[in-house]
Design a protein around this motif. Structure first.
Motif, PDB file in Angstrom:
ATOM      1  N   MET A 216       3.171  -1.172   4.269  1.00  0.00           N
ATOM      2  CA  MET A 216       2.255  -0.039   4.370  1.00  0.00           C
ATOM      3  C   MET A 216       3.010   1.281   4.416  1.00  0.00           C
ATOM      4  N   ASP A 217       2.727   2.150   3.471  1.00  0.00           N
ATOM      5  CA  ASP A 217       3.244   3.522   3.518  1.00  0.00           C
ATOM      6  C   ASP A 217       2.463   4.272   4.599  1.00  0.00           C
ATOM      7  N   ILE A 218       3.047   5.303   5.176  1.00  0.00           N
ATOM      8  CA  ILE A 218       2.310   6.072   6.189  1.00  0.00           C
ATOM      9  C   ILE A 218       1.528   7.211   5.550  1.00  0.00           C
ATOM     10  N   GLN A 219       2.211   8.014   4.736  1.00  0.00           N
ATOM     11  CA  GLN A 219       1.543   9.162   4.139  1.00  0.00           C
ATOM     12  C   GLN A 219       0.843   8.739   2.860  1.00  0.00           C
ATOM     13  N   LEU A 220      -0.467   8.686   2.955  1.00  0.00           N
ATOM     14  CA  LEU A 220      -1.296   8.255   1.831  1.00  0.00           C
ATOM     15  C   LEU A 220      -2.411   9.280   1.649  1.00  0.00           C
ATOM     16  N   PRO A 221      -2.957   9.366   0.445  1.00  0.00           N
ATOM     17  CA  PRO A 221      -4.076  10.291   0.250  1.00  0.00           C
ATOM     18  C   PRO A 221      -5.286   9.795   1.040  1.00  0.00           C
TER      19      PRO A 221
ATOM     20  N   SER B 182      12.902   1.686   7.025  1.00  0.00           N
ATOM     21  CA  SER B 182      13.160   3.064   6.629  1.00  0.00           C
ATOM     22  C   SER B 182      13.181   3.170   5.119  1.00  0.00           C
ATOM     23  N   LYS B 183      12.555   4.228   4.619  1.00  0.00           N
ATOM     24  CA  LYS B 183      12.550   4.460   3.175  1.00  0.00           C
ATOM     25  C   LYS B 183      13.764   5.291   2.787  1.00  0.00           C
ATOM     26  N   PRO B 184      14.348   5.124   1.614  1.00  0.00           N
ATOM     27  CA  PRO B 184      13.907   4.095   0.668  1.00  0.00           C
ATOM     28  C   PRO B 184      14.341   2.706   1.139  1.00  0.00           C
TER      29      PRO B 184
ATOM     30  N   ILE C 233       0.875  -1.174   0.000  1.00  0.00           N
ATOM     31  CA  ILE C 233       0.000   0.000   0.000  1.00  0.00           C
ATOM     32  C   ILE C 233       0.909   1.220   0.000  1.00  0.00           C
ATOM     33  N   GLU C 234       0.988   1.878  -1.133  1.00  0.00           N
ATOM     34  CA  GLU C 234       1.994   2.930  -1.352  1.00  0.00           C
ATOM     35  C   GLU C 234       1.519   3.835  -2.470  1.00  0.00           C
ATOM     36  N   ASP C 235       1.502   5.153  -2.219  1.00  0.00           N
ATOM     37  CA  ASP C 235       1.005   6.068  -3.254  1.00  0.00           C
ATOM     38  C   ASP C 235       2.094   6.614  -4.168  1.00  0.00           C
ATOM     39  N   SER C 236       3.353   6.453  -3.774  1.00  0.00           N
ATOM     40  CA  SER C 236       4.426   6.947  -4.641  1.00  0.00           C
ATOM     41  C   SER C 236       4.720   5.925  -5.737  1.00  0.00           C
TER      42      SER C 236
HETATM   43 MN    MN Z   1       3.196   8.222   0.544  1.00  0.00          MN
END
Ligand code: MN
Length: 138
Positions: A51-56, A103-105, A7-10
């Motif tokens: 899971m990404d944290i910052q998502l729309p 940690s990303k990336p 789950i990732e918006d980038s």
């Molecule tokens: Mn994001």
């Protein structure tokens, strides 16, 4: 082969994760937002979620809380992908119910090591004893 939900918006981060995981022979489900991710988790029962944290819309921590609050999905390990590295972030991530974070990336090695460590299919339980244990001794 394991079924992994990302789950990732980038698009860049998604492409990297899909590339790494598919090359290692895993099946990847892709969701660009939390609502879609939650639906996929309920319907497809993945072995592991990144899971990404910052998502729309709903963020990844709220999505994690919802997945961990549901009987149907609470057993699925959730690893957060985060660029945060501030003090207190780890506590927030754990408090939401995440099993861990990268940690990303996220590096190729980190992703695959996580899959190996937590995404293992349920092992068949060994019987409590083997036949030879039941041989009678005279
Ligand atoms: Mn994001």
């Amino acid at each position: 082969m394991r079924k992994i939900l990302v789950i990732e918006d980038s698009p860049t981060n998604m492409m990297l994760a899909v590339y790494v995981l598919e090359n290692a022979g895993h099946q990847v489900l892709q969701a660009k937002d939390a609502a879609t991710g939650i639906r996929f988790a309920r319907e497809a029962h993945p072995d592991l979620i990144f899971m990404d944290i910052q998502l729309p819309g709903m963020d990844g921590l709220e999505a994690t809380r919802q997945l961990k609050a549901s009987e149907n999905t609470r057993h699925i390990p959730i690893y957060v992908l985060t660029a945060f590295s501030m003090k207190g972030d780890e506590e927030r991530i754990r408090a939401a119910g995440c099993d861990g974070y990268l940690s990303k990336p996220a590096s190729y090695k980190d992703l695959l090591a996580t899959v190996e460590a937590v995404g293992a299919p349920a092992k068949v339980r060994k019987g409590s004893s083997r036949p030879e244990d039941h041989k009678s001794h005279r």
